[in-house]
Design a protein around this motif. Structure first.
Motif, PDB file in Angstrom:
ATOM      1  N   ARG A 145       0.839  -1.208   0.000  1.00 56.89           N
ATOM      2  CA  ARG A 145       0.000   0.000   0.000  1.00 56.89           C
ATOM      3  C   ARG A 145       0.872   1.256   0.000  1.00 56.89           C
ATOM      4  NH1 ARG A 145      -5.371  -0.858   0.650  1.00 56.89           N
ATOM      5  NH2 ARG A 145      -5.751   1.250   1.483  1.00 56.89           N
ATOM      6  N   LYS A 159      -8.686   5.535   2.023  1.00 58.28           N
ATOM      7  CA  LYS A 159      -9.664   5.725   0.957  1.00 58.28           C
ATOM      8  C   LYS A 159      -9.011   6.254  -0.312  1.00 58.28           C
ATOM      9  CE  LYS A 159     -13.332   4.489   3.309  1.00 58.28           C
ATOM     10  NZ  LYS A 159     -13.917   3.153   3.105  1.00 58.28           N
ATOM     11  N   ASP A 162      -7.266   3.406  -1.981  1.00 54.51           N
ATOM     12  CA  ASP A 162      -8.207   2.480  -2.612  1.00 54.51           C
ATOM     13  C   ASP A 162      -8.741   3.037  -3.931  1.00 54.51           C
ATOM     14  OD1 ASP A 162      -7.870   0.725  -0.516  1.00 54.51           O
ATOM     15  OD2 ASP A 162      -9.691   1.328   0.543  1.00 54.51           O
ATOM     16  N   GLU A 165      -5.892   2.727  -6.437  1.00 57.24           N
ATOM     17  CA  GLU A 165      -5.679   1.335  -6.836  1.00 57.24           C
ATOM     18  C   GLU A 165      -6.715   0.905  -7.865  1.00 57.24           C
ATOM     19  OE1 GLU A 165      -5.309  -3.173  -4.936  1.00 57.24           O
ATOM     20  OE2 GLU A 165      -5.891  -1.487  -3.664  1.00 57.24           O
ATOM     21  N   CYS A 166      -7.966   1.298  -7.677  1.00 56.73           N
ATOM     22  CA  CYS A 166      -9.012   0.961  -8.652  1.00 56.73           C
ATOM     23  C   CYS A 166      -8.683   1.512 -10.032  1.00 56.73           C
ATOM     24  CB  CYS A 166     -10.364   1.513  -8.192  1.00 56.73           C
ATOM     25  SG  CYS A 166     -11.104   0.651  -6.802  1.00 56.73           S
ATOM     26  N   ARG A 183     -16.788  -0.043  -4.457  1.00 57.73           N
ATOM     27  CA  ARG A 183     -15.549  -0.763  -4.179  1.00 57.73           C
ATOM     28  C   ARG A 183     -14.761  -0.149  -3.026  1.00 57.73           C
ATOM     29  NH1 ARG A 183     -12.422  -1.891  -9.716  1.00 57.73           N
ATOM     30  NH2 ARG A 183     -10.981  -2.801  -8.209  1.00 57.73           N
ATOM     31  N   VAL A 184     -14.807   1.170  -2.900  1.00 60.57           N
ATOM     32  CA  VAL A 184     -13.996   1.844  -1.887  1.00 60.57           C
ATOM     33  C   VAL A 184     -14.753   2.023  -0.581  1.00 60.57           C
ATOM     34  CG1 VAL A 184     -12.747   3.970  -1.341  1.00 60.57           C
ATOM     35  CG2 VAL A 184     -12.630   3.002  -3.651  1.00 60.57           C
TER      36      VAL A 184
END
Length: 227
Positions: A145, A159, A162, A165-166, A183-184
């Protein structure tokens, strides 16, 4: 998805193309997407080049047939080989795949499709490899991360990471606002969607790269192509 190379660094891409215009265009696009690129114009140079993670191989080379090059590359390395050619007949595709090519892309094509083909081939041949997303100067490591830009670590909230990353998992694809929220945050998220804009604005500010996170109005967000 752009994965790290076999040594953990940037993916090494070898472009084998004798047309300077096409070769330079491909090299610019791949470099912008985070690949380390070498360009050669003959089959002999391709066979003598340093090992690469992925080879983009034209069949119409000036010194030898591209299929001969494909066979030679397959004997000496385990690189992903994607034939990139104007030959679009089914028979040409079948022969190239039988000779060891992993995929076949017919000219003309767009950069987004080329990058998607590379990601798909690397997923198939290296399914157990660690996913490290590289896009231009940015590297996103989901395992640790950690995010770096030009080698400098960027501190993100959970957040923000995330969301990034998406987007980084498939650069260029528009991820809808609803998909990001589900997703988040949560699949049953019913709060204000403005929270997403706040986090995206903070993410852009922290990354500090103009054009990296693009808004596609009425649709969502994506990672933009960088020069």
């Amino acid at each position: 998805m752009t994965a790290s190379g076999s040594g953990g660094g940037r993916i090494q891409a070898l472009v084998v193309e004798d047309d300077p215009g096409i070769a330079n265009s491909m090299a610019r696009g791949l470099t912008g997407a985070g690949y380390q690129v070498e360009v050669v114009g003959t089959g002999a140079q391709a066979l003598a080049a340093a090992p690469a993670d992925v080879v983009l191989l034209d069949l119409g080379l000036p010194d030898m047939d591209g299929l001969e090059v494909c066979r030679g590359l397959r004997r000496r390395c385990d690189a992903a080989i994607i034939v990139v050619t104007a030959r679009g007949e089914e028979g040409d595709r079948v022969v190239a795949l039988d000779e060891g090519a992993d995929d076949y892309l017919v000219k003309p094509f767009g950069l987004a499709e080329l990058l998607a083909r590379i990601r798909a081939v690397l997923r198939r041949i290296r399914p157990s490899g660690p996913a490290v997303y590289i896009h231009g100067p940015m590297t996103v490591d989901p395992r640790t991360r950690r995010v770096t830009v030009d080698g400098t670590e960027v501190s993100l909230t959970p957040k923000e990471f995330d969301i990034l990353e998406c987007l980084a998992a498939d650069p260029g694809r528009v991820v809808s606002r609803q998909e990001l929220l589900e997703r988040v945050w949560d699949a049953n998220w019913y709060g204000p969607t403005k929270v997403l804009d706040v986090h995206v604005a903070a993410l852009r500010r922290k990354l500090g790269v103009t054009g990296l996170v693009e808004t596609v109005y009425g649709r969502g967000f994506r990672l933009g192509e960088l020069e």
